[in-house]
Design an enzyme around this catalytic site. Structure first.
Site, PDB file in Angstrom:
ATOM      1  N   GLU A 192      -0.943  -1.955  -4.117  1.00  0.00           N
ATOM      2  CA  GLU A 192      -0.536  -2.369  -5.460  1.00  0.00           C
ATOM      3  C   GLU A 192      -0.184  -3.852  -5.466  1.00  0.00           C
ATOM      4  O   GLU A 192       0.486  -4.342  -4.544  1.00  0.00           O
ATOM      5  CB  GLU A 192       0.668  -1.554  -5.943  1.00  0.00           C
ATOM      6  N   ASP A 194       1.430  -6.604  -8.183  1.00  0.00           N
ATOM      7  CA  ASP A 194       2.035  -6.942  -9.479  1.00  0.00           C
ATOM      8  C   ASP A 194       1.779  -8.414  -9.770  1.00  0.00           C
ATOM      9  O   ASP A 194       2.296  -9.282  -9.059  1.00  0.00           O
ATOM     10  CB  ASP A 194       3.553  -6.696  -9.437  1.00  0.00           C
ATOM     11  N   GLU A 241      -1.230  -4.368 -11.204  1.00  0.00           N
ATOM     12  CA  GLU A 241      -0.246  -4.209 -12.288  1.00  0.00           C
ATOM     13  C   GLU A 241      -0.231  -5.565 -12.976  1.00  0.00           C
ATOM     14  O   GLU A 241       0.465  -6.496 -12.560  1.00  0.00           O
ATOM     15  CB  GLU A 241       1.119  -3.845 -11.689  1.00  0.00           C
TER      16      GLU A 241
END
Length: 632
Positions: A192, A194, A241
């Site tokens: 992931e 961000d 994200e």
């Protein structure tokens, strides 16, 4: 051989450790120190050759192994090749054994040359074999990729990380590229990232509206490019994200293409225009998971065209159920609290919880076409309902569902959830109130076929033990083929219901002894009140915990000789966890070590269970000695 080391007379503790190492005897320093002290009769810190031999026998000769050896050694001195073959067949369940394999084992492990030349094995060689990697509990056949890797991506459990850039908590902890390196080395295949607007038109990576430190997006991608395929050849998904403006989204697209080059999947594969490709077809590829505009066919038509400055806008569906925690915290007041009062971290955590209770609205999202067109088979799409997905969800769309909503769905509509995951890749992520980076138990979501169960890899404990244990399978490549009942679109399987036509496993484990177990954290003594807990994790009916009695003041060689039996209804989903503890009636038991693995990856017979620390480091030579038998 060892007389040369005593030419100068006696030897000290350090020399004793070196000599044991020279003799290929693996030792724990504290255990050797305590045994040295007990055998140093004059208490001068130096020992004679006879005292060393006594120490060697204590460490190398284990009664339980000698008993097994004597049962097969005709004269109780040496094993002949036929004796070894019989032992391997009768006790270790190795049926394709022959004299040449037995001869190889003797050549590899027998330290006494004349015994080796006579094609025999002494207790020294037999002990070395029983303590070797050849006798570990984990079946070495599963240490390589052995599963069919040509199924669509949705047919696999995929090792997945949440907030990969964090190496501590979610509010004030540091962001570090080491988070990505560590996850990739452990075989993680979904990372992931961000992304937020940074200064000088440089996108940055951090946990928004918090005091976590910031990384350049470019640096993160460079690190991923370097380490992506060091542990596994199979595809890596970069789950973005994305909070960046269209302008900086274009910068992200440029960075991805420039650094990743041909490894970046930027167009659909010829053989997969309307279905998900397999891990095999995507070997050495990186896939971007993000919002996407339009169809794959439209993306293909735009290939090689200049998309700079092109921005599309769409309305994003937002969850309105007050009880759900689908989204990460975007409340600027949390940031303000932290910025103005850094000492009020505890207060900010309560604000995080409050911010989640506000209604969400439909929002308009702007996406740069340059970034949108890099999303091929992993389009991020809001989850609305199983009914909506059945009617409208496209094969290349995947959902992210917060753990609370996912748990509710798994309990109330497990069968529907499984039907959903037979078709669509589904990612589960921790609730936003886990500001300490704690984790949920991933097992309940694997039980309903969720492919990407994302955990905070930086946080040790039971959930990460289960994660690491599950993904030992299939060569630790990060992809595990789901069992047939979680892939079949007509499946009737429900982990919470009465299981019909199942094929249970009857498992028996005799927990024989401990070998140089880890000692207590605050003690220089090798005395501990040791016990072992054996836990099964799987469907609810299979979850069980059993434990041995306590052996007082013995962490060096405790002997339990206790037998445990388990009936496991769904062994394909079951993990077994061994935990060693030091009993403490006042403060609670102290964790000493653990090992977790899939039930169906266990070898039968006399096996050694290696132990790992809380943070996943090997505690060799600390281990358990067990006898395993199971039948289906």
């Amino acid at each position: 051989m060892i007389r040369d080391d005593f030419r100068g007379g006696k030897i000290n503790l350090e020399k004793t450790l070196q000599l044991l190492e020279k003799l290929n005897i693996r030792c724990n320093y504290i255990h050797v120190k305590c045994i040295f002290k007990d055998n140093d009769r004059l208490k001068q810190g130096r020992i004679t050759i006879e005292e060393f031999r006594s120490i060697y026998r204590i460490i190398a000769h284990r009664e339980e192994v000698i008993e097994i050896f004597n049962a097969y050694a005709e004269n109780q001195k040496y094993l002949f090749e036929p004796n070894l073959v019989e032992f391997l067949k009768q006790e270790q369940y190795i049926f394709n054994i022959n004299k040449s394999i037995a001869s190889e084992i003797i050549q590899k492990y027998e330290p006494i040359e004349e015994v080796k030349r006579a094609h025999q094995m002494s207790i020294e060689g037999f002990t070395r074999y029983m303590c070797s990697s050849d006798c570990l509990l984990f079946n070495n056949e599963y240490e390589k990729v052995y599963q069919d890797m040509t199924h669509p991506l949705s047919d696999y459990f995929i090792s997945s990380s949440h907030n990969t850039y964090l190496i501590s908590d979610q509010l004030v902890g540091p962001s570090d590229v080491w988070g990505y390196v560590s996850a990739l080395v452990k075989g993680c295949r979904c990372l992931e990232i961000d992304c937020w607007d940074g200064p000088q038109n440089e996108p940055i990576v951090y946990h928004g509206y918090t005091l976590t430190s910031k990384l350049l997006f470019k640096t993160v991608i460079q690190v991923i490019q370097k380490y992506a395929f060091m542990t596994s050849d199979y595809p890596v998904v970069l789950s973005l994200e994305n909070h960046c403006s269209p302008q900086q989204q274009e910068v992200m697209a440029d960075i991805l293409q420039l650094i990743l080059g041909d490894a970046l999947l930027s167009d659909m594969l010829d053989d997969f225009p309307d279905k998900l490709p397999s891990p095999e077809a995507l070997k050495f590829k990186l896939l971007v998971r993000n919002k996407k505009i339009g169809t794959l066919a439209e993306t293909h038509e735009r290939k090689n065209s200049d998309k700079h400055g092109q921005v599309a806008e769409y309305e994003e569906y937002e969850e309105t159920d007050l009880d759900e925690e689908e989204d990460k915290v975007k409340e600027s007041e949390t940031w303000v609290t932290l910025r103005d009062n850094p000492e009020k971290v505890t207060e900010s955590r309560s604000r995080v919880a409050l911010s989640l209770l506000r209604k969400h609205k439909t929002t308009k999202v702007k996406v740069a076409m340059a970034l949108s067109d890099l999303v091929i088979y992993t389009k991020a799409e809001k989850f609305r309902s199983f009914h909506y997905s059945r009617l409208y969800q496209q094969f290349n769309e995947s959902n992210s569902i917060g753990e609370l909503q996912a748990r509710k769905l798994a309990k109330l509509t497990a069968h529907e959830f499984i039907l959903h995951t037979t078709k669509f890749v589904t990612r589960i992520y921790p609730k936003a109130t886990r500001t300490d980076s704690s984790n949920f138990n991933p097992q309940e979501f694997w039980n309903v076929g969720c492919q990407m169960v994302a955990l905070n890899f930086q946080t040790p404990g039971l959930p990460m033990d289960l994660q690491n244990g599950k993904f030992l399978d299939n060569g630790s490549c990060g992809y595990i083929l789901k069992p047939p009942f979680l892939r079949d679109i007509k499946t009737k399987f429900n982990p919470n219901g009465v299981l019909e036509n199942n094929n249970p496993v009857a498992l028996t484990i005799r927990l024989i002894s401990g070998i140089q177990l880890p000692t207590r954290n605050i003690s220089s003594s090798n005395k501990a009140d040791t016990l072992v807990i054996i836990e099964i994790f799987g469907v609810p009916n299979d979850q069980v915990k059993k434990h041995t009695h306590v052996i007082k003041r013995n962490a060096f060689s405790p002997r339990w000789n206790e037998t445990f039996t388990f009936i496991i209804q769904v062994p394909e989903l079951a993990l077994i966890r061994f935990v060693v503890e030091n009993q403490n009636m006042i403060t609670g038991n102290e964790f000493l070590g653990q090992y977790t693995l899939p039930v169906l990856c266990m070898s039968k017979g006399y096996r050694r269970v290696p132990l790992f620390s809380k943070v996943g480091q090997s505690l060799e030579p600390a281990s358990l000695f067990v006898y395993v038998w199971y039948v289906r």
